[in-house]
Scaffold this motif. Structure first.
Motif, PDB file in Angstrom:
ATOM      1  N   ARG A 149       0.817  -1.206   0.000  1.00 53.23           N
ATOM      2  CA  ARG A 149       0.000   0.000   0.000  1.00 53.23           C
ATOM      3  C   ARG A 149       0.860   1.268   0.000  1.00 53.23           C
TER       4      ARG A 149
ATOM      5  N   HIS B 238       3.573   1.801  -1.558  1.00 52.19           N
ATOM      6  CA  HIS B 238       4.100   2.071  -2.896  1.00 52.19           C
ATOM      7  C   HIS B 238       2.927   2.044  -3.884  1.00 52.19           C
ATOM      8  N   GLY B 239       2.670   3.168  -4.499  1.00 59.02           N
ATOM      9  CA  GLY B 239       1.480   3.306  -5.334  1.00 59.02           C
ATOM     10  C   GLY B 239       1.616   2.799  -6.745  1.00 59.02           C
TER      11      GLY B 239
ATOM     12  N   ARG C 197      -1.564  -1.705  -6.615  1.00 57.91           N
ATOM     13  CA  ARG C 197      -2.986  -1.355  -6.474  1.00 57.91           C
ATOM     14  C   ARG C 197      -3.871  -2.510  -6.930  1.00 57.91           C
TER      15      ARG C 197
END
Length: 199
Positions: A44, A46-47, A52
């Protein structure tokens, strides 16, 4: 004959591709449900797009597990059908004993299943679960859309998923609880309070 040779080669190639698909499904099941709460938090933080996608799949763990089970069963049925077809081509039942063809099929298919579906992919996924879920997030998302009606029905109306979660020891409840705490707890929430909530 050339037609027979093409049929054999095509059948073997199709079985190999299906075995890869079965290995991916088995590995994905182990990898997704062996993620620890800390690994979920790392994903979470690291986008990335793959992260995702992983988190989106984990939001509905029962549907995720149902999708993987359905996909694996479809692949396994296809492998059995193709192996039966190949056995019929390779062994002329009019000239060979029925038990020879049956023995070859059972031994070959069972060995391939155990090696490429149960042992190797699950060992790899257990040791490299984060990398595995990132790599397989895309294919699993596609499978979840393809099998959505069946997986939703299975997840919502059957106790099969709950029994498998309990039998396999999947840590779904702890992961979901930790994720909910991380989402609802603000920055001002003390670490000790989070630990109490997480048990």
């Amino acid at each position: 004959t050339p037609v027979r040779a093409i049929s054999i080669v095509s059948g073997i190639a199709a079985i190999l591709l299906l075995l890869i698909g079965s290995a991916m499904a088995s590995g994905a099941e182990v990898a997704f449900f062996s993620l620890s709460p800390s690994q979920v938090r790392e994903l979470r933080s690291h986008g990335a797009r793959t992260n995702r996608a992983v988190l989106l799949l984990l939001e509905k763990p029962k549907r995720l597990l149902a999708t993987l089970l359905i996909a694996n069963n479809f692949v396994n049925i296809a492998i059995i059908i193709l192996s039966t077809y190949l056995t019929g081509i390779l062994f002329d039942v009019r000239e060979s004993a029925y038990w020879v063809a049956f023995l070859v099929q059972v031994v070959a298919v069972t060995s391939l299943f155990l090696l490429f579906r149960e042992i190797l992919p699950k060992l790899f996924a257990m040791r490299n679960n984060v990398e595995t879920v990132r790599f397989l997030a895309g294919p699993v998302c596609v499978a979840s859309k393809i099998f959505y009606p069946l997986s939703a029905m299975l997840a919502d109306s059957s106790s099969l998923i709950d029994r498998r979660i309990i039998r396999k020891g999947y840590n779904v409840t702890i992961t979901e609880r930790s994720d909910a705490i991380e989402l609802t707890a603000g920055a001002d929430t003390a670490k000790e309070e989070k630990k109490i909530l997480q048990g």
